[in-house]
Design a protein around this motif. Structure first.
Motif, PDB file in Angstrom:
ATOM      1  N   GLU A   1       3.396   7.020   1.450  1.00  0.00           N
ATOM      2  CA  GLU A   1       2.044   6.691   1.906  1.00  0.00           C
ATOM      3  C   GLU A   1       1.101   6.456   0.732  1.00  0.00           C
ATOM      4  O   GLU A   1       0.193   5.617   0.812  1.00  0.00           O
TER       5      GLU A   1
ATOM      6  N   LYS B   1       1.377   2.949  -0.395  1.00  0.00           N
ATOM      7  CA  LYS B   1       0.815   2.092   0.651  1.00  0.00           C
ATOM      8  C   LYS B   1      -0.706   2.125   0.598  1.00  0.00           C
ATOM      9  O   LYS B   1      -1.381   1.098   0.797  1.00  0.00           O
ATOM     10  N   MET B   2      -1.276   3.289   0.307  1.00  0.00           N
ATOM     11  CA  MET B   2      -2.730   3.420   0.222  1.00  0.00           C
ATOM     12  C   MET B   2      -3.286   2.678  -0.981  1.00  0.00           C
ATOM     13  O   MET B   2      -4.402   2.136  -0.917  1.00  0.00           O
TER      14      MET B   2
ATOM     15  N   GLU C   1      -3.590  -0.744   0.431  1.00  0.00           N
ATOM     16  CA  GLU C   1      -4.690  -0.844   1.394  1.00  0.00           C
ATOM     17  C   GLU C   1      -6.045  -0.837   0.694  1.00  0.00           C
ATOM     18  O   GLU C   1      -6.945  -1.617   1.043  1.00  0.00           O
ATOM     19  N   ASN C   2      -6.194   0.039  -0.294  1.00  0.00           N
ATOM     20  CA  ASN C   2      -7.457   0.121  -1.028  1.00  0.00           C
ATOM     21  C   ASN C   2      -7.713  -1.146  -1.830  1.00  0.00           C
ATOM     22  O   ASN C   2      -8.856  -1.598  -1.959  1.00  0.00           O
TER      23      ASN C   2
ATOM     24  N   ILE D   1      -6.650  -4.254  -1.084  1.00  0.00           N
ATOM     25  CA  ILE D   1      -7.042  -5.325  -0.161  1.00  0.00           C
ATOM     26  C   ILE D   1      -8.473  -5.121   0.324  1.00  0.00           C
ATOM     27  O   ILE D   1      -9.261  -6.076   0.424  1.00  0.00           O
ATOM     28  N   GLU D   2      -8.823  -3.878   0.606  1.00  0.00           N
ATOM     29  CA  GLU D   2     -10.190  -3.578   1.048  1.00  0.00           C
ATOM     30  C   GLU D   2     -11.211  -3.961  -0.024  1.00  0.00           C
ATOM     31  O   GLU D   2     -12.260  -4.545   0.281  1.00  0.00           O
TER      32      GLU D   2
ATOM     33  N   GLY E   1       3.887  -3.687   3.493  1.00  0.00           N
ATOM     34  CA  GLY E   1       2.481  -4.098   3.491  1.00  0.00           C
ATOM     35  C   GLY E   1       2.215  -5.279   2.583  1.00  0.00           C
ATOM     36  O   GLY E   1       1.438  -6.177   2.935  1.00  0.00           O
TER      37      GLY E   1
ATOM     38  N   TYR F   1       0.792  -9.035   3.460  1.00  0.00           N
ATOM     39  CA  TYR F   1      -0.356  -9.610   2.752  1.00  0.00           C
ATOM     40  C   TYR F   1      -0.028 -11.013   2.246  1.00  0.00           C
ATOM     41  O   TYR F   1      -0.843 -11.936   2.377  1.00  0.00           O
TER      42      TYR F   1
END
Length: 219
Positions: free
Chosen positions: A58, A61-62, A65-66, A68-69, A127, A131
């Motif tokens: 995770e 993965k985070m 995610e961070n 892309i954000e 992920g 993307y």
């Protein structure tokens, strides 16, 4: 009156886990020990994760995610072509990794068997490939519809390999502020897109010379 117990969240467990690894230079022996050390109930852990290993997956993965954000907060991002979006992703992703370098290096160099280390990246891989699918543009896609699915999978896999190669370079990079990794990113992304566009191979040669110089002359 007793103080109210802090709510346990996914992000808090991840933060506590990274801190535990860095301070103890080892993994928790069990979920029970990890939860007890951090002052929460073992059952709360299982609301978010099934195993210690799933926390490790995770974390990477985070990072994705961070990244892309962050890049999508730029108002200009949606106007970028695929190459510019890739560069934006890479520079932001490795900036986040650099901010957490001690943990990343520890976790990805834990085992001599590299396959065991790479297992932590399985969620990141899923992920990242999603993307890549989202940013593939019409300029890159083939005009032949029956080849589009094959092309999409090929771009996903080659982009994933490129990310792994960049990650390996960054792990070995000893330059100030990891400036050589920045050069690597620029040259590798440029070369990749010129290859996709069947453009002249000068960028590939330039990239090859850079890698040769780094790996041979700087031993």
């Amino acid at each position: 009156m007793a103080a109210k117990k802090s709510e346990i969240t996914r992000d808090k467990i991840v933060s506590m886990y990274m801190k535990y690894r860095l301070e103890n230079n080892d993994k928790p022996k069990s979920v029970y020990q990890f939860a007890k050390t951090n002052g929460f109930d073992e059952t709360e852990f299982y609301n978010f994760f099934g195993t210690i290993e799933s926390v490790e997956k995770e974390i990477f993965k985070m990072f994705l995610e961070n990244t892309i954000e962050l890049i999508q907060k730029d108002p200009s991002y949606e106007t970028y072509d695929m190459r510019s979006k890739m560069l934006s992703f890479y520079f932001t992703f490795f900036e986040l990794l650099s901010a957490n370098r001690s943990y990343v290096v520890m976790s990805l160099k834990e085992h001599q068997n590299q396959l065991k280390n790479l297992m932590q990246l399985s969620n990141l891989r899923i992920g990242f490939k999603n993307y890549i699918t989202e940013i593939i543009t019409d300029e890159v896609r083939t005009q032949h519809e029956k080849f589009q699915n094959f092309q999409e999978k090929a771009i996903q896999e080659t982009s994933w390999i490129q990310l792994l190669m960049t990650l390996k370079f960054w792990l070995d990079d000893e330059s100030p502020a990891f400036e050589k990794t920045d050069i690597y990113i620029e040259k590798s992304v440029k070369a990749t897109f010129e290859l996709m566009n069947i453009a002249p191979i000068e960028s590939l040669i330039d990239f090859g010379k850079f890698i040769f110089k780094e790996k041979i002359y700087n031993k």
